[in-house]
Design an enzyme around this catalytic site. Structure first.
Site, short mmCIF file in Angstrom:
data_model
loop_
_atom_site.label_atom_id
_atom_site.label_comp_id
_atom_site.label_asym_id
_atom_site.label_seq_id
_atom_site.Cartn_x
_atom_site.Cartn_y
_atom_site.Cartn_z
CB SER A 73 -1.14 -0.11 1.26
OG SER A 73 -0.61 0.11 2.46
CG ASP A 74 1.32 5.82 -0.94
OD1 ASP A 74 2.37 6.38 -0.33
OD2 ASP A 74 1.12 6.88 -2.04
CD1 TRP A 75 4.88 4.78 5.23
CD2 TRP A 75 4.98 4.20 3.32
NE1 TRP A 75 6.50 4.12 5.14
CE2 TRP A 75 5.91 3.58 3.90
CE3 TRP A 75 4.25 3.45 1.57
CZ2 TRP A 75 7.02 2.12 3.33
CZ3 TRP A 75 5.68 2.60 1.00
CH2 TRP A 75 6.31 2.34 2.04
N GLY A 76 -0.11 4.71 4.45
CA GLY A 76 -1.94 4.98 4.57
C GLY A 76 -2.83 4.30 3.90
#
Ligand code: BGC
Length: 760
Positions: A231-234
């Site tokens: 995932s992208d961060w968050g």
């Protein structure tokens, strides 16, 4: 490690260990399981340098990372149109990662430049999916040749920063495939990145992180991706649904919160343990691929890599205008004006921000030359004219033979996290350029920016050099170009429109609330400007050189082929000037006649060739189906329409120098289902169909006007032959019931059934 061995390890893991493996241990590492010999694996940004944070982690470039080398950002490297160069840059980044124990570098970033306003355009490559995909592929190839992974990002349709974590990109199927997916497709299929990073946003209502259609059906099933998706961060929203959709690794750590949800879902039967096992296998496969290929001898030589950063920068600088003023003579009195001569803006803000080990400004690069004067001209802390600095600059410029103004966009104007509000440069810088040009006829502007700007002064200066965000060695590279030690060879990977309002996404960018409709469809960048025959400031593919090139002898190995075949196209390129140089040979294809709405032409391949003065080289391209096709929403697949295509060789998208027409024949028939709404015109296309519906035509006078042979009268004036023909052509089959009165709906339906029974 073999797939079987990985399965054995996974079989020994507890449910809790497996759940934990699917999210980061901290900001940058995957989990370790010591008892099974699973090491933690580090990932780091990307894309144009190593942002390795040893201590406190963050995803916005806030806390310090190790000293590293900042290469030119994607906006610039794409302008090189040089795959070999990007491959070399990738090898160097891969080596740096090996030396620093980083298993995956978070890049390249290939999102399409839908609007010049996107704050993160500086990291991205192009408005054209082929350029984005090819440049990304070359970088991936280089990095991965060092047994380090890449993470092509941000998948998918993340083309603005505004509300990036909640916006919903609404895009039709054809546009998604031809433009937004295509930026990833070639690179994923050809270069097999070890990982893919999903974006924050939704695509047609479904978060990228939980989008089974794209993460699994497209990425894995269609394109054969076999690494892990992170995932992208968050970007994780619903951990269990995300896992089912094909998101393997959540980054960064959720501190155990989501691990518990995964465990609970497996225990309750909501999530099959097999899905979890598969995700863990994919992650471990990459963890061990890196671990087993560690290069313990790798050494991060920052000074050496700085030199490569300079070489790369030399090919990312686009010469946009040259009224005979460039290259400069080293003997002339030259005024360097503008803060960016002393302190270049060479990278963008956010997660890609590198803690550069050294920075070369243009002033550094000319140190020791007695003939260069300098005036700061403006400060970029705020957009306000500093009268004292301005007056000094004008005076300095006046005294010299040539003035070079180093201008561009300050960090506050473009960055990750927000979008630009307009396409202008700061007013104070525009004023500076105008005032300098008013006193100095030989004014050149060097631009440091990550995305197009409006240039109200373009006609008042003699030279314009687009240096993009050229990395930490940019000053040396710019001076090499200015003084002609290097011949500029970059071309714009994007259109510079005259003004923001000309951009095709202007009416709908940045959406309404979270709803972002991509109303311009496939007409992104030059696909739009060409179709509308619009004037632009600088077209896609444009860039000048200090030498000249001539093209000749465009030829093909066959003039017609089936869409399953390939064709070789060759062209001779000659350096007709006095200086050695590199040329980007651009191949566009246009469908001469099409039943679907298509761009005027599309870039289908390119090559960069180096030529000594007088030298000629032959450049060859191999074109297959993808050079001619469009994405058919009827087939849900790519399709070529049988017919003629123009193969065009261009020095830019607006400067086509040679054209050759070829024929491509489709081997795929589009499905066609007759209904009572099918028009007579469509029926007429198949003689067998005409035969069947003949009865309708005969039973009524559909195609004959009562007044057709009358030369006078109101009716003949109102009903022309053209109108009659058109009425007939667009008359649906069911229309014969309304008009003729002799046919029933049941008759029409019976004929439709017969038509559908026709064999292909
Ligand atoms: C960015 C990514 C980056 C990640 C880690 C996110 O905010 O969108 O591109 O790789 O942070 O720093």
């Amino acid at each position: 490690m073999t797939a079987d061995r990985i399965k054995e390890i996974v079989a020994q893991m507890t449910l809790e260990e497996k759940a934990a493996m699917c999210s980061g241990a901290d900001f940058w590492h995957t989990e370790a399981v010591e008892r099974l010999g699973i090491p933690a694996s580090m990932v780091s940004d990307g894309p144009h340098g190593l942002r390795k944070q040893d201590q406190e982690g963050d995803h916005l470039g806030v806390n310090e990372s190790i000293k590293a080398v900042c290469f030119p950002a994607g906006c610039g490297t794409a302008a090189s149109f040089n795959r070999e160069l990007l491959n070399k840059m990738g090898e160097t980044l891969g080596n740096e990662c090996q030396a620093e124990g980083v298993s995956v570098i978070l890049g390249p970033a290939v999102n399409i430049k839908r609007s010049p306003l996107c704050g993160r355009n500086f990291e991205y490559y192009s408005e054209d999916p082929l350029v984005a995909s090819e440049m990304a592929g070359a970088l991936i190839h280089g990095v991965q040749s060092k047994n380090v992974g890449t993470s092509i990002k941000h998948f998918l349709a993340n083309n603005q920063e505004t509300r990036r974590m909640s916006s919903d990109s609404r895009i039709d199927e054809r546009t998604l495939n031809e433009i937004y997916l295509a930026a990833f497709e070639g690179a994923v299929k050809k270069e097999k990145p070890w990982t893919v990073m999903c974006s924050y946003n939704k695509i047609n209502g479904v978060y990228a992180a939980e989008n089974h259609k794209y993460l699994t059906e497209t990425l894995r099933d269609k394109w054969g991706f076999d690494g892990y998706v992170m995932s992208d961060w968050g970007a994780v929203n619903n951990r269990v649904e995300d896992l089912k959709a094909g998101l393997d690794l959540e980054m960064p750590s959720s501190n155990g919160v989501n691990d518990k949800l995964i465990v609970g879902a497996v225990e309750s039967g909501e999530l099959s343990e097999e899905v979890l096992d598969t995700a863990v296998e994919r992650i471990l496969n990459i963890v061990f691929r890196y671990e087993e290929n560690r290069d313990k001898s790798a050494f991060f030589d920052r000074d050496k890599d700085h030199e490569l950063a300079r070489k790369v920068a030399e090919e990312t600088i686009v010469l946009l205008k040259n009224d005979g003023v460039l290259p400069l003579s080293e003997q002339d009195e030259i005024a360097f004006i503008g803060k960016y001569a002393m302190k270049p803006r060479y990278q963008g803000g956010g997660s890609s921000h590198i803690n550069s080990h050294k920075i070369t400004s243009a002033l550094d690069a000319v140190r020791g030359m007695g003939n260069i004067s300098f005036a700061m001209g403006f400060d970029d802390k705020e957009d306000k004219t500093n009268e004292k600095l301005l007056a000094e600059a004008v005076e300095t410029a006046k005294k010299a033979k040539v003035a070079v103004v180093f201008a561009g966009l300050p960090d506050a104007f473009e960055s990750e996290g927000f979008d630009r509000q307009h396409m202008r440069m700061p007013d104070c810088q525009n004023e500076l350029i105008e005032k300098v040009a008013a006193v100095q006829p030989n004014t050149i502007v060097v631009l440091h920016n990550g995305s197009p700007v409006e240039m109200p002064w373009a006609n008042k200066v003699k030279g314009i050099v687009e240096a993009y965000l050229g990395g930490q060695a940019v000053g040396g590279a710019v001076c090499d170009i200015l003084f002609g030690r290097v011949n500029p060879s970059a071309k714009l990977p994007e259109t510079f429109p005259l003004k923001l309002e000309d951009n095709p996404s202007y009416l709908s960018y940045i959406g309404e609330g979270d709803m972002v409709e991509y109303r311009e469809g496939i007409f992104v960048g030059y696909r739009y400007y060409d179709k509308k025959k619009m004037d632009v400031l600088f077209p896609f593919g444009y860039g000048l050189s200090y030498t000249t090139f001539a093209y000749s002898n465009l030829r093909v190995d066959k003039e017609s082929m089936k869409d399953t075949d390939t064709m070789t196209v060759s062209v001779d390129v000659t350096n007709t000037g006095k200086m050695a140089g590199k040329e980007v040979v651009q191949l566009y294809v246009a469908d001469k006649e099409s039943t679907v709405i298509r761009p005027v032409k599309e870039l289908r391949d390119f090559a960069k060739v180096e030529l000594a003065p007088g030298e000629t080289k032959t450049v060859s391209f191999t074109l297959g189906q993808r050079a001619f096709d469009y994405y058919s929403v009827k087939l849900h697949d790519w399709h070529v329409e049988t017919g003629e295509f123009d193969i065009m060789i261009g020095q830019s998208s607006r400067d086509i120098v040679l054209t050759k027409t070829v024929t491509v024949e489709s081997t795929v028939k589009l499905p066609f289902v007759y209904t009572t709404d099918t028009t007579m015109g469509d029926v007429m296309k198949d003689p067998r169909a005409v035969e069947i519906v003949k009865i309708l035509i005969e039973k009524q006078d559909l195609f004959e006007s009562e007044n057709s042979d009358s030369e006078s009268g109101v009716a003949s004036e109102a009903i022309s032959d053209e109108m009659n023909a058109a009425m007939a052509q667009y008359m649906p089959l069911r229309g014969s019931v309304n008009f003729g009165g002799k046919v029933t709906m049941a008759d029409v339906q019976a004929l439709v059934d017969k038509l559908n029974a026709l064999e292909d």
